[in-house]
Enzyme design. Sequence first.
Site, PDB file in Angstrom:
ATOM      1  N   ASN A   7       0.828  -1.200  -0.136  1.00 16.91           N
ATOM      2  CA  ASN A   7       0.042  -0.044   0.024  1.00 16.91           C
ATOM      3  C   ASN A   7       0.868   1.214  -0.014  1.00 16.91           C
ATOM      4  O   ASN A   7       1.674   1.408   0.956  1.00 16.91           O
ATOM      5  CB  ASN A   7      -0.837   0.093   1.371  1.00 16.91           C
ATOM      6  CG  ASN A   7      -1.836   1.420   1.277  1.00 16.91           C
ATOM      7  OD1 ASN A   7      -1.450   2.142   1.046  1.00 16.91           O
ATOM      8  ND2 ASN A   7      -3.087   0.842   1.750  1.00 16.91           N
ATOM      9  N   HIS A  10       0.899   6.281   1.862  1.00 18.09           N
ATOM     10  CA  HIS A  10       1.788   7.062   2.450  1.00 18.09           C
ATOM     11  C   HIS A  10       2.694   8.033   1.770  1.00 18.09           C
ATOM     12  O   HIS A  10       3.209   9.078   2.351  1.00 18.09           O
ATOM     13  CB  HIS A  10       2.547   6.322   3.800  1.00 18.09           C
ATOM     14  CG  HIS A  10       1.654   6.143   4.833  1.00 18.09           C
ATOM     15  ND1 HIS A  10       0.756   7.121   5.141  1.00 18.09           N
ATOM     16  CD2 HIS A  10       1.643   5.067   5.696  1.00 18.09           C
ATOM     17  CE1 HIS A  10       0.150   6.699   6.408  1.00 18.09           C
ATOM     18  NE2 HIS A  10       0.612   5.538   6.747  1.00 18.09           N
ATOM     19  N   HIS A  43      -5.590   3.837  -2.094  1.00 15.17           N
ATOM     20  CA  HIS A  43      -7.071   3.913  -1.537  1.00 15.17           C
ATOM     21  C   HIS A  43      -7.281   5.383  -2.106  1.00 15.17           C
ATOM     22  O   HIS A  43      -6.651   6.519  -1.733  1.00 15.17           O
ATOM     23  CB  HIS A  43      -6.936   3.815   0.007  1.00 15.17           C
ATOM     24  CG  HIS A  43      -8.351   4.194   0.629  1.00 15.17           C
ATOM     25  ND1 HIS A  43      -8.489   4.185   1.890  1.00 15.17           N
ATOM     26  CD2 HIS A  43      -9.472   4.619   0.066  1.00 15.17           C
ATOM     27  CE1 HIS A  43      -9.768   4.396   2.395  1.00 15.17           C
ATOM     28  NE2 HIS A  43     -10.368   4.705   1.121  1.00 15.17           N
ATOM     29  N   ARG A  45      -9.355   8.233  -1.895  1.00 15.05           N
ATOM     30  CA  ARG A  45     -10.471   8.727  -0.817  1.00 15.05           C
ATOM     31  C   ARG A  45     -11.324   9.799  -1.373  1.00 15.05           C
ATOM     32  O   ARG A  45     -11.101  10.398  -2.172  1.00 15.05           O
ATOM     33  CB  ARG A  45      -9.965   9.130   0.567  1.00 15.05           C
ATOM     34  CG  ARG A  45      -9.242   8.171   1.355  1.00 15.05           C
ATOM     35  CD  ARG A  45      -8.338   8.861   2.429  1.00 15.05           C
ATOM     36  NE  ARG A  45      -9.643   9.191   3.488  1.00 15.05           N
ATOM     37  CZ  ARG A  45     -10.127   8.418   4.383  1.00 15.05           C
ATOM     38  NH1 ARG A  45      -9.459   7.328   4.918  1.00 15.05           N
ATOM     39  NH2 ARG A  45     -10.950   8.735   5.197  1.00 15.05           N
ATOM     40  N   ARG A  49      -7.169  13.033   0.124  1.00 18.40           N
ATOM     41  CA  ARG A  49      -5.974  13.458   1.053  1.00 18.40           C
ATOM     42  C   ARG A  49      -4.928  13.011   0.576  1.00 18.40           C
ATOM     43  O   ARG A  49      -3.856  13.520   1.223  1.00 18.40           O
ATOM     44  CB  ARG A  49      -6.488  13.119   2.525  1.00 18.40           C
ATOM     45  CG  ARG A  49      -6.383  11.710   2.908  1.00 18.40           C
ATOM     46  CD  ARG A  49      -6.445  11.509   4.427  1.00 18.40           C
ATOM     47  NE  ARG A  49      -7.624  11.487   5.074  1.00 18.40           N
ATOM     48  CZ  ARG A  49      -8.118  11.042   5.887  1.00 18.40           C
ATOM     49  NH1 ARG A  49      -7.445  10.027   6.536  1.00 18.40           N
ATOM     50  NH2 ARG A  49      -9.197  11.113   6.381  1.00 18.40           N
ATOM     51  N   GLU A  70      -8.606   0.383  -3.444  1.00 18.29           N
ATOM     52  CA  GLU A  70      -9.474   0.420  -2.269  1.00 18.29           C
ATOM     53  C   GLU A  70     -10.209   1.812  -2.333  1.00 18.29           C
ATOM     54  O   GLU A  70      -9.779   2.711  -2.593  1.00 18.29           O
ATOM     55  CB  GLU A  70      -8.395   0.658  -1.180  1.00 18.29           C
ATOM     56  CG  GLU A  70      -7.845  -0.330  -0.382  1.00 18.29           C
ATOM     57  CD  GLU A  70      -7.191  -0.123   0.753  1.00 18.29           C
ATOM     58  OE1 GLU A  70      -7.168   0.856   1.540  1.00 18.29           O
ATOM     59  OE2 GLU A  70      -6.340  -1.122   1.173  1.00 18.29           O
ATOM     60  N   THR A 101      -8.344   3.702   7.814  1.00 21.12           N
ATOM     61  CA  THR A 101      -9.529   3.018   7.768  1.00 21.12           C
ATOM     62  C   THR A 101      -9.956   2.395   9.321  1.00 21.12           C
ATOM     63  O   THR A 101      -8.808   1.705   9.574  1.00 21.12           O
ATOM     64  CB  THR A 101      -9.530   1.977   6.790  1.00 21.12           C
ATOM     65  OG1 THR A 101      -9.122   2.482   5.728  1.00 21.12           O
ATOM     66  CG2 THR A 101     -10.794   1.153   6.494  1.00 21.12           C
ATOM     67  N   GLU A 151     -11.085  -9.204   2.557  1.00 20.92           N
ATOM     68  CA  GLU A 151     -10.046  -8.769   3.125  1.00 20.92           C
ATOM     69  C   GLU A 151     -10.144  -8.743   4.543  1.00 20.92           C
ATOM     70  O   GLU A 151     -11.081  -7.992   5.199  1.00 20.92           O
ATOM     71  CB  GLU A 151      -9.372  -7.419   2.712  1.00 20.92           C
ATOM     72  CG  GLU A 151      -8.014  -7.149   3.347  1.00 20.92           C
ATOM     73  CD  GLU A 151      -7.287  -6.099   2.872  1.00 20.92           C
ATOM     74  OE1 GLU A 151      -7.529  -5.639   1.599  1.00 20.92           O
ATOM     75  OE2 GLU A 151      -6.546  -5.141   3.604  1.00 20.92           O
ATOM     76  N   HIS A 190      -3.884  -4.468   7.449  1.00 20.31           N
ATOM     77  CA  HIS A 190      -4.181  -3.523   8.376  1.00 20.31           C
ATOM     78  C   HIS A 190      -3.239  -3.547   9.844  1.00 20.31           C
ATOM     79  O   HIS A 190      -3.340  -4.522  10.473  1.00 20.31           O
ATOM     80  CB  HIS A 190      -5.408  -3.131   8.632  1.00 20.31           C
ATOM     81  CG  HIS A 190      -5.846  -1.645   8.987  1.00 20.31           C
ATOM     82  ND1 HIS A 190      -5.364  -1.039  10.137  1.00 20.31           N
ATOM     83  CD2 HIS A 190      -6.169  -0.724   8.183  1.00 20.31           C
ATOM     84  CE1 HIS A 190      -5.495   0.277  10.053  1.00 20.31           C
ATOM     85  NE2 HIS A 190      -6.020   0.456   8.855  1.00 20.31           N
TER      86      HIS A 190
HETATM   87  N1  PXP Z   1      -5.677  -2.982   4.016  1.00 21.05           N
HETATM   88  C1  PXP Z   1      -6.913  -2.017   4.029  1.00 21.05           C
HETATM   89  C2  PXP Z   1      -8.358  -2.285   3.601  1.00 21.05           C
HETATM   90  C3  PXP Z   1      -6.536  -0.845   4.492  1.00 21.05           C
HETATM   91  O1  PXP Z   1      -7.458   0.262   4.408  1.00 21.05           O
HETATM   92  C4  PXP Z   1      -5.070  -0.681   4.822  1.00 21.05           C
HETATM   93  C5  PXP Z   1      -4.695   1.013   5.253  1.00 21.05           C
HETATM   94  O2  PXP Z   1      -4.897   1.813   4.207  1.00 21.05           O
HETATM   95  C6  PXP Z   1      -4.318  -1.473   4.570  1.00 21.05           C
HETATM   96  C7  PXP Z   1      -4.705  -2.697   4.329  1.00 21.05           C
HETATM   97  C8  PXP Z   1      -2.920  -1.326   5.044  1.00 21.05           C
HETATM   98  O3  PXP Z   1      -2.726  -1.124   6.454  1.00 21.05           O
HETATM   99  P1  PXP Z   1      -1.329  -0.663   7.180  1.00 21.05           P
HETATM  100  O4  PXP Z   1      -0.940   0.600   6.487  1.00 21.05           O
HETATM  101  O5  PXP Z   1      -1.552  -0.527   8.574  1.00 21.05           O
HETATM  102  O6  PXP Z   1      -0.449  -1.675   6.772  1.00 21.05           O
END
Ligand code: PXP
Length: 252
Positions: A7, A10, A43, A45, A49, A70, A101, A151, A190
């Site tokens: 992901n 960031h 993601h 949004r 953001r 996402e 999330t 998921e 997550h």
């Molecule tokens: N899965 C989903 C559905 C998420 O919303 C996120 C965070 O954007 C992640 C996985 C990844 O989470 P993390 O950044 O804590 O690894």
Amino acid sequence: MASLGVNIDHIANVRQARRTTEPDPVVLALLAELGGADGITIHLREDRRHIQDRDLELLRKTVSSRLNLEMAPTPEMVQISKKVRPDMVTLVPERREEITTEGGLDVARNEMFFKEVVGEIQSIGIPVSLFIDPIHEQLQASHNVGASWVELHTGSYAQAKWTSQAIELAKLQEATAEARCLGLRVNAGHGLTYQNVEAVAAIEGIEELNIGHTIISRAIATGLEKAVKEMKLLVVTPRKETLFAGYQSQGL
Ligand code: PXP
């Protein structure tokens, strides 16, 4: 063996902090793939953001592994996903004030709604995954609405104190087994970190882990020294010749 979805939200967070062009998640996604990412997750949004529409459109063209989008189950996002056609859509709950999330979707209380959204996206060949807590009623509902994937939210496991971590892990194991029995394919993610990932990666039946924050944090930690060294070199040994000298001598 589970695969790894990286992901990259960031990276866009850092760029958006200055509303500038660096770091560019589109460029860095290629480095993530070079590092072994089996997929790239972003993601988009509603409030834009971090990831921007431009990122999604370019990543659709540049990602050669798999692009997992996402998004919240809103009419705007459904239209965008149908236009851009990612390899997978993961539906997530979204609240404007949240930092990330929080919690999974409540599919069980909104089966009619999810059946329609999932059906609309899957009807054009994009598999839909539902981000849910690892509990029976949400698994059953995800099956009922026709989703191909779920998921599993690993947040409770990731945040558990060591005394209850085994209990949270068992919930993920049981949910994975139940999902497979229902014919659902299973991803998870997550809050996973370098410290807690292995027990989840070892769960039989989980196909992909989506991980973001800890990887981007680690990239900063491992890359900072080199980045400072490169800047220090420019600061202590700047080029003497004037840049654009040619233009200046021609009076341009
Ligand atoms: N899965 C989903 C559905 C998420 O919303 C996120 C965070 O954007 C992640 C996985 C990844 O989470 P993390 O950044 O804590 O690894």
